[in-house]
Design an enzyme around this catalytic site. Sequence first.
Site, PDB file in Angstrom:
ATOM      1  N   TRP A 130       1.304  -1.061  -0.172  1.00  0.00           N
ATOM      2  CA  TRP A 130      -0.047  -0.062  -0.317  1.00  0.00           C
ATOM      3  C   TRP A 130       1.101   1.341  -0.080  1.00  0.00           C
ATOM      4  CZ3 TRP A 130      -2.021   2.722   4.538  1.00  0.00           C
ATOM      5  CH2 TRP A 130      -1.754   3.618   4.828  1.00  0.00           C
ATOM      6  N   ASP A 211       0.267  -4.930  10.845  1.00  0.00           N
ATOM      7  CA  ASP A 211      -0.878  -3.797  10.521  1.00  0.00           C
ATOM      8  C   ASP A 211      -2.003  -4.618  10.331  1.00  0.00           C
ATOM      9  OD1 ASP A 211      -2.261  -1.538   9.333  1.00  0.00           O
ATOM     10  OD2 ASP A 211      -1.239  -1.493   8.359  1.00  0.00           O
ATOM     11  N   ALA A 213      -5.123  -3.577   9.447  1.00  0.00           N
ATOM     12  CA  ALA A 213      -6.731  -2.544   9.234  1.00  0.00           C
ATOM     13  C   ALA A 213      -8.101  -3.466   8.852  1.00  0.00           C
ATOM     14  CB  ALA A 213      -6.282  -1.928   7.875  1.00  0.00           C
ATOM     15  N   LYS A 246     -11.869   0.472   9.340  1.00  0.00           N
ATOM     16  CA  LYS A 246     -12.921  -0.164   8.525  1.00  0.00           C
ATOM     17  C   LYS A 246     -14.158  -1.127   9.104  1.00  0.00           C
ATOM     18  CE  LYS A 246      -9.284   1.233   5.454  1.00  0.00           C
ATOM     19  NZ  LYS A 246      -9.196   1.868   4.549  1.00  0.00           N
TER      20      LYS A 246
END
Length: 409
Positions: A130, A211, A213, A246
């Site tokens: 990303w 991470d 997410a 999210k």
Amino acid sequence: MLSKLIDQPNDSIEAMFVRLANDTHADKIDLGIGVFKDDSGNVPVMQAVRRAEGRLFERNLSKTYRSPLGNLDYCRRVEALVLGEDHAALSDGRIVSAQTPGAGAALRAAAELVHGLSPDSAVWVSTPVWGHQIEFFEQAGMEIRSYRYYDSQRASLDAAGMLEDLRSMRAGDLLLLHGCCHNPTGEDLTLDLWRAVGEIVVETGAIPFVDVAYQGFGRGIEADVTGVRLLASSVPEMLLTVSSSKSFGVYRDRAGLLSILLPPEARNAEAVRRKLRDTVRQLYFMAPEQGAAIVHEILSTPELKALWRAELDAVRARIVELRAALRSTIERANPGLDAGFIERQQGMFSCLPISADEQLLMENEFHIYMLPPARVNVAAMNREQSRTLAEAFAWIRAQRGASRSEAVA
Ligand SMILES: Cc1ncc(COP(=O)(O)O)c(C=O)c1O
């Protein structure tokens, strides 16, 4: 001073959003931004969130400053959600956390903290990655190293390449991993690979930074973090960031977690806590409260938690259904092509096997917009858009065939 500022070209992500905004076509399709959309193209607000907001409003809570480390009750709840209530780091007090303005700020703060303590440490990021993730570390001055992760030709994980590259990590380097639903590929590590990565981390002395997410968007709220929990119990130190954007749909309220897991023998948790507090204070002074308060209210109220889980399960079910539908429309439009990877991969994203030039063709001919490298947000499209995408992909492949035969002729 500011009048001398020269306009810089947009990076590839911003440039795509500018092209999208300038496209006046009525049916343009935005598969770029990482949000979940319903069939009508709206980004829904969960009922659990609405109810939590109502309860907070009724309590007439203060809006005074909290602290740079933010809402620590939120931190405890989110730590337990990801690592499990009974994780030893929690019961032993070996975890130091800050509630941050989203995981983006957590990544930036972690980079600042690590670079300050260990200027020679590099951060290892997956290929592809990303794009914004690299920026956070670069801005802090960290050296970026890449490890092979995804074989786009085969549309599968490059496990052997990844493990080979990770063996070159040095003690103190950061290894950035995605807990689940890898952004941008949707391709996740198997448990055996999480185990193998843990062994390399221990051998090299590198520090994993996980991470998380998209918890709940892949296989399930618990299943999505099995690998993270395994790693957290097998390495001496670990960094963790969690986004609530999210999983709770509170994108603009900005709630995230940054945690540092210390080794069992560490006696300096208070020093680490102060360092973390000072680092985030120097970057943004104080954490925002609203998103963290909402998430805490949900996680600490059994009926809201049950409602949230049911809503998140429904989001996941829709993504699974959209993936299956996209796979079959792509296969129907491209006879002989195996698009099974789309159904196998997890979460919002998958990458189409097309080049950057072909991605631009998709924009120009079909008004379909994706982030590099042809990252499609499966969770942002309806069935009609899925058909348009499948047809556009078939057209791109046919152009390739045509230009090959023209070259032969
Ligand atoms: C892997 C990953 N980490 C972190 C973030 C940032 O999330 P937040 O909205 O919490 O800053 C994103 C957002 O797209 C992401 O995909």
